[in-house]
Design a protein around this motif. Structure first.
Motif, PDB file in Angstrom:
ATOM      1  N   TYR A 128       0.800  -1.222   0.000  1.00 48.95           N
ATOM      2  CA  TYR A 128       0.000   0.000   0.000  1.00 48.95           C
ATOM      3  C   TYR A 128       0.839   1.280   0.000  1.00 48.95           C
ATOM      4  O   TYR A 128       1.721   1.474   0.826  1.00 48.95           O
ATOM      5  CB  TYR A 128      -0.933  -0.013   1.211  1.00 48.95           C
ATOM      6  CG  TYR A 128      -2.052  -1.014   1.058  1.00 48.95           C
ATOM      7  CD1 TYR A 128      -3.081  -0.795   0.147  1.00 48.95           C
ATOM      8  CD2 TYR A 128      -2.067  -2.180   1.817  1.00 48.95           C
ATOM      9  CE1 TYR A 128      -4.117  -1.706   0.002  1.00 48.95           C
ATOM     10  CE2 TYR A 128      -3.104  -3.104   1.667  1.00 48.95           C
ATOM     11  CZ  TYR A 128      -4.118  -2.859   0.760  1.00 48.95           C
ATOM     12  OH  TYR A 128      -5.129  -3.762   0.603  1.00 48.95           O
ATOM     13  N   LEU A 129       0.514   2.136  -0.980  1.00 45.44           N
ATOM     14  CA  LEU A 129       1.130   3.452  -1.126  1.00 45.44           C
ATOM     15  C   LEU A 129       0.015   4.492  -1.227  1.00 45.44           C
ATOM     16  O   LEU A 129      -1.114   4.167  -1.619  1.00 45.44           O
ATOM     17  CB  LEU A 129       2.010   3.497  -2.382  1.00 45.44           C
ATOM     18  CG  LEU A 129       3.253   2.595  -2.367  1.00 45.44           C
ATOM     19  CD1 LEU A 129       3.948   2.637  -3.719  1.00 45.44           C
ATOM     20  CD2 LEU A 129       4.215   3.001  -1.254  1.00 45.44           C
ATOM     21  N   PRO A 130       0.312   5.763  -0.912  1.00 47.66           N
ATOM     22  CA  PRO A 130      -0.760   6.767  -0.850  1.00 47.66           C
ATOM     23  C   PRO A 130      -1.274   7.188  -2.228  1.00 47.66           C
ATOM     24  O   PRO A 130      -0.515   7.304  -3.192  1.00 47.66           O
ATOM     25  CB  PRO A 130      -0.090   7.944  -0.142  1.00 47.66           C
ATOM     26  CG  PRO A 130       1.361   7.771  -0.431  1.00 47.66           C
ATOM     27  CD  PRO A 130       1.605   6.307  -0.463  1.00 47.66           C
ATOM     28  N   MET A 131      -2.590   7.410  -2.285  1.00 49.06           N
ATOM     29  CA  MET A 131      -3.206   8.005  -3.466  1.00 49.06           C
ATOM     30  C   MET A 131      -3.343   9.502  -3.224  1.00 49.06           C
ATOM     31  O   MET A 131      -3.588   9.935  -2.096  1.00 49.06           O
ATOM     32  CB  MET A 131      -4.589   7.387  -3.719  1.00 49.06           C
ATOM     33  CG  MET A 131      -4.547   5.948  -4.152  1.00 49.06           C
ATOM     34  SD  MET A 131      -6.154   5.320  -4.723  1.00 49.06           S
ATOM     35  CE  MET A 131      -6.953   4.944  -3.152  1.00 49.06           C
ATOM     36  N   ALA A 132      -3.199  10.273  -4.310  1.00 49.31           N
ATOM     37  CA  ALA A 132      -3.351  11.728  -4.216  1.00 49.31           C
ATOM     38  C   ALA A 132      -3.746  12.254  -5.585  1.00 49.31           C
ATOM     39  O   ALA A 132      -3.380  11.669  -6.615  1.00 49.31           O
ATOM     40  CB  ALA A 132      -2.051  12.379  -3.741  1.00 49.31           C
TER      41      ALA A 132
END
Length: 216
Positions: free
Chosen positions: A181-185
């Motif tokens: 999991y990596l951040p969405m932006a």
């Protein structure tokens, strides 16, 4: 007396049926015909299965050299809702994903033994893009918690069969790889490549770099 008569009548009928069955079974031409028909149907079913396996293998692509497997671009559609554009070679597609973080599952087909001797290239297939909320209670409310990126026709999934049976036939090496999991932006762009240690996701623009900085 009545039931004795019925019993004898049923027994006579059974004998007649047995005689007819015996004549059919001892008729060599009938047996050979049945055997040919059964073998023909079995080989037809095998041909269909092999064709479906070929169709399943067709959904994999050779690993690109010095290029990412896929590039992901995120566009916000609302609070914790995104339109994700996936650029895979020359193919572009869009999916919807909800959450704060994203995860990508990829399948790999590597070769060994005869496959290596023939110079066959490893292959891959994007399997699934998943979203996750930082607040666990929001997860069950997501309308688009994941996007299936590929599937196997009629359930004929050769890669999964090899994994479940733990058989490689001294030829295939099925592997599962994942970008955790990596951040969405909004506006973030990431690339995903295969490194010697597994999948590697890299930010490609300042928005993605800032999101990663805040996440870590």
């Amino acid at each position: 007396m009545q039931y004795d008569g019925l019993a004898w009548a049923a027994a006579l009928l059974a004998v007649l049926v047995a005689v007819v069955a015996g004549r059919i079974l001892f008729d060599r031409s009938w047996f050979l015909g049945w055997l040919r028909g059964t073998c023909g149907l079995a080989f037809l079913a095998l041909a269909l299965l092999v064709a479906l396996i070929a169709r399943d293998l067709w959904s994999y692509d050779a690993l690109p050299e010095d290029k990412p497997l896929v590039t992901l671009s995120f566009k916000s559609l609302g609070p914790q809702s995104y339109e994700v554009t996936l650029l895979e070679g020359a193919i572009e597609r869009e999916v919807l994903l909800d959450g704060d973080l994203w995860q990508l599952d990829v399948r790999l087909f590597k070769w060994k033994g005869l496959g290596n001797l023939l110079g066959l290239q490893p292959g891959y297939r994007l399997e699934r893009l998943s979203g996750r909320f930082l607040a666990i209670e929001q997860q069950n409310l997501a309308q688009h918690p994941r996007a299936q990126l590929a599937g196997s026709l009629y359930g004929v999934d050769f890669w999964r069969w090899l994994r479940m049976a733990q058989r490689d036939f001294f030829l295939f090496v099925p592997e599962a790889q994942r970008v955790t999991y990596l951040p969405m932006a909004d506006g973030a762009v990431y690339s995903v490549s295969l490194s010697p240690t597994g999948l590697l996701a890299q930010p490609l623009n300042p928005v993605a770099k800032e999101a990663l900085k805040d996440w870590r």
